[in-house]
Structure formats: C-alpha cells, structure tokens
Design a protein around this motif. Structure first.
Motif, PDB file in Angstrom:
ATOM      1  N   GLY A 307       0.791  -1.242   0.000  1.00 40.78           N
ATOM      2  CA  GLY A 307       0.000   0.000   0.000  1.00 40.78           C
ATOM      3  C   GLY A 307       0.813   1.275   0.000  1.00 40.78           C
ATOM      4  N   ILE A 308       2.171   1.166  -0.014  1.00 39.60           N
ATOM      5  CA  ILE A 308       2.981   2.379   0.124  1.00 39.60           C
ATOM      6  C   ILE A 308       2.764   3.347  -1.051  1.00 39.60           C
ATOM      7  N   TYR A 309       2.566   2.782  -2.233  1.00 41.73           N
ATOM      8  CA  TYR A 309       2.406   3.642  -3.410  1.00 41.73           C
ATOM      9  C   TYR A 309       1.176   4.541  -3.252  1.00 41.73           C
ATOM     10  N   ASN A 310       0.069   3.938  -2.791  1.00 45.77           N
ATOM     11  CA  ASN A 310      -1.165   4.721  -2.617  1.00 45.77           C
ATOM     12  C   ASN A 310      -1.001   5.773  -1.532  1.00 45.77           C
ATOM     13  N   VAL A 311      -0.338   5.372  -0.455  1.00 43.54           N
ATOM     14  CA  VAL A 311      -0.140   6.313   0.654  1.00 43.54           C
ATOM     15  C   VAL A 311       0.650   7.537   0.173  1.00 43.54           C
TER      16      VAL A 311
END
Ligand code: ASP
Length: 435
Positions: A307-311
């Motif tokens: 989920g890091i990309y979305n964050v």
C-alpha cells in the motif's frame, strides 16, 4: 457527411470568412460547420473570448461592461459591414448578450457568446440554419458528455447545412457550460460522432500537426498520417494543434480527423486515424513541455511495503502535486508533475513529512524540468531511433536526468533541465527527421 470545425483565426474577420465559404463550397459533403469565436487577426490582437471574459469581470466588479463590450460589438459590426450584411437580428443579439452579462449571467455564459454570435453571423452569411449547441450537447457536472447528447443531436440534425457554435453545451441544470479553452475542437468531435461523419475536418491556420514545433525547430514539417494515440502522446509533451480531449468521441467511433489549413486548402494536412500503414517504420514527432517538478524518494525495499504507493500518492495530492508521469523502481519512486500552483512551501512541507513520517532515506525535489517526448507507434521496436536520440543529446552536451518508456509503446520520455529543452528537441529532431 463531413463535419468541419473552423478555429478562431479561420473565422477572425470577413477576409477569413470568405476563404471558409470557398472551402465549404468545394465539397457538398461539408454540410455541418462548428465555429469558434473570432480569434486573433494578428499577433497583437485580442481574441473575442478573452474580451468576453474581461466584460464579465467588469460587470461583476463595476456592474457595467459597456466599455469592454464595445470592442466586441465593433468586431462583429466590422465583419458584418465588410461582408455587406445588414442585420437587425445581429444587433438585437449583441444588445441581449451585453444586457445579460451586466445582469450577472456568469462567466460560462459570457465566454460562450463569442461562438454563439459568430455562428449566428456565419449562418446568415451562408444562408444556412443556426442550431444552438445548448440544444444538442449536454455536459454532466463532472465534465463528461451526457448520453442525451447523441439522441438530441440525431433528432435535431436531420437535414443538412447547419452552423453550430463550438466551445459550450447545456449543463445538467440547463445553463450554459463551456469546455476548457480551445474546446470547440471537442464540440466538433462530439457532433462528428453524433451524425456518424465520414471525416471530421479541423480547419486551423497551420498545415497540420508538425513533427516538431515549427516556431522554434528548424526544418520541422507536417506529419501526413498519424494515430489518435500518437496525437495524444505528442500533446502530453506540449504539441498543441488539437485539443487532446477532442480525440475521445471520434476515437471511439473510428472517425478520421483531418487537420487542415484554411489559408492553404490545397495542402492535404494531417490525417489522424486508428492505425497507420507505416506504423512499424517511422517515429513521427518530437516535442517538449517545460515547467515540471521532479520529486524522488528512496528507501531500501520501499516497494515491498504493501500500500505504500497509494499512501505516497495521497500525500502528494494533499500538497497539490498531481503527477503526469511516475517512474518506479524496487527502492525508489519519482514523480513528474506540472509546477503550476505548487509553492516552495508546499514542496518543503512535503519533503519534511516524507522524511519525518515516512522515513524516506532520500527525498529530493528538482524544479524547472522539461519532459522531451519522442513519439511513434511501435517505438520499442525502433532501437535505432532511440539510440540516435540519446547519442544526439550526448553530442549536444545535454545531460539526461531520467528516461522512461511509460506503459505504452508510443513515447520515449526524456527528462532534462528546462533550459536545454529547445536544444534537446532540435538535437533529437536532427538525428531522426532532418530531410
Ligand atoms: N473561443 C474559445 C477559446 O478561445 C474556444 C475555441 O476557440 O475553441 O478558447
């Protein structure tokens, strides 16, 4: 049936309108015209649309736009007199528009009247039928085209010889709603789809879509045939002959677009279609867009974190950054975004949070970047064009910041310092296109 859209400079004065009439008379299939507001007659002139925005501001600020509107009135009166047309109907229409702007009809209404008045004038000059775009095109609040548009347009345009104003339609609540600037291209594309035109002719003041910007690239020449995707990618990197959103309706319907020159109608212009014969043999153009910021972050195993990309994307958005290009590696991400509306403070806050809250090992921001794009279908199968381009930049001593293919097979993106952008385009042009 051919739908013809004539841009602002093609309909700027009586001399241009006479050319338009001669062009239309050459082919009886040219039976639906979409027209812009009168544009610039010379480089210091002001477009009627800009005069209308100024009239709206004056009405809002002083309650009276008569001084600004008088310039608009004289433009139309001059065209009418040069065409030897006396029209009480046009005088009434001008009076009504001025009255409504003063009464607070709003910015979209005011801006749209350039096209509205010009379409009425041209309909009188041609002896054709004026059809208001508000009766045909319905634009949803989110800017998409409402499906009612197709049924309404089919029901209204059952015959031939219509003149329709570009740039606006009806909102969901029944008010005038404009497209973004240059939006008459979109109107033409919508009407072409609705009537299932054989061709959408887009008449402008250049010989077509060029393989590099002819204003500063020595030797640039018009492209004879290109695909919708190539137009789209060239426009992302700054080429601006055709409004990029206007491709959507015609693309879906497979209607070819022919970009033509009103001042030189014997030239074939550029034909834009779904696919082209020489798709595997040639790159078609190079262009550059300036005014980008590059934000890069890195941390070991960054992309392993779910989920890091979305964050991170959300973080960017919060600080006003909407990337047009993103490059991702296992340990790093780099976003390229337009720098318009992004303040130094927003960038500093973003950098601080990326380090402090998200524990990025490296965060860097670089301003004043340009994206240079070499465009052509099947580009990845053209190693020579790619090698020539990189070699040319090296020879011209232009440092490449980053390089990427994006996800399509259409464009090679090269990030350079924006002070080198014109030289970079010229070098790549000379390496690939010079005849
Ligand atoms: N007249 C409008 C503009 O100046 C729309 C158009 O010409 O397409 O942006």
């Amino acid at each position: 049936m051919i739908v013809c859209k004539f841009g602002g400079s093609s309909v700027a004065d009586a001399k241009q309108l006479k050319k338009v009439k001669a062009i239309v008379n050459k082919n009886e299939d040219r039976s639906i015209l979409i027209v812009s507001a009168p544009g610039k007659r010379n480089k210091d002139d002001v477009k009627v649309t800009d005069l209308l925005y100024a009239s709206n501001t004056a009405a809002k600020e002083k309650g009276d736009c008569s001084s600004e509107f008088s310039k608009i009135r004289s433009r139309y009166l001059e065209i009418l007199s040069d065409l030897e047309i006396e029209s009480a109907e046009m005088i009434e229409a001008l009076d009504e528009v001025e009255k409504n702007i003063n009464a607070g009809a709003g910015s979209d209404y005011a801006a749209s009247r350039g096209e509205y008045l010009n379409a009425r004038l041209i309909a009188i000059y041609f002896g054709w039928t004026f059809v208001d775009a508000q009766d045909l095109i319905v634009i949803n609040d989110n800017g998409t085209i409402n499906d009612e548009t197709w049924t309404k347009t089919k029901a209204k345009l059952t015959g031939k010889n219509y003149v329709i104003p570009g740039f606006y339609g009806n909102s969901e609540s029944g008010r005038v709603k404009t497209f973004s600037r240059g939006g008459s291209d979109i109107s033409g594309a919508i009407i072409s789809k609705a009537v299932d035109a054989s061709v959408y002719e887009n008449w402008t003041d250049v010989a077509g879509c060029y393989n590099a910007d002819p204003r500063y690239i020595d030797g640039a020449y018009p492209i004879s045939e290109m695909t919708y995707g190539e137009v789209r990618d060239l426009s992302i990197v700054g080429a601006s002959v055709f409004h990029p959103e206007a491709i959507v309706p015609v693309h879906a319907a497979g209607i070819p677009i022919n970009i033509r020159n009103t001042n030189s109608d014997e030239e074939p212009g550029t034909m834009i279609t779904t696919s082209r014969d020489d798709a595997d043999s040639e790159v078609i153009g190079v262009s550059a867009e300036t005014g980008f910021i590059k934000v890069s972050v890195s941390r070991l195993l960054l992309m392993k974190e779910p989920g890091i990309y979305n964050v991170l994307s959300t973080m960017l958005k919060v600080h006003g950054i909407s990337p047009v290009l993103t490059f991702i590696n296992p340990d790093s991400i780099c976003w390229i975004s337009s720098s318009a509306n992004v303040s130094d403070k927003a960038l500093a806050d973003l950098s601080f949070r990326l380090k402090d809250e998200y524990k990025m090992e490296n965060v860097s921001t670089k301003k004043n970047m340009a994206v240079v794009g070499l465009v052509g279908q099947g580009l990845k199968k053209k190693p020579l064009a790619i090698a020539n381009s990189i070699n040319a930049l090296d020879k011209a001593n232009i440092e490449i910041d980053s390089i990427d293919f994006g996800t399509s097979d259409l464009c090679l993106y090269i990030l350079v310092d924006q002070k080198n952008s014109k030289d970079a385009v010229q070098a790549i042009f000379d390496a690939n296109f010079r005849k």
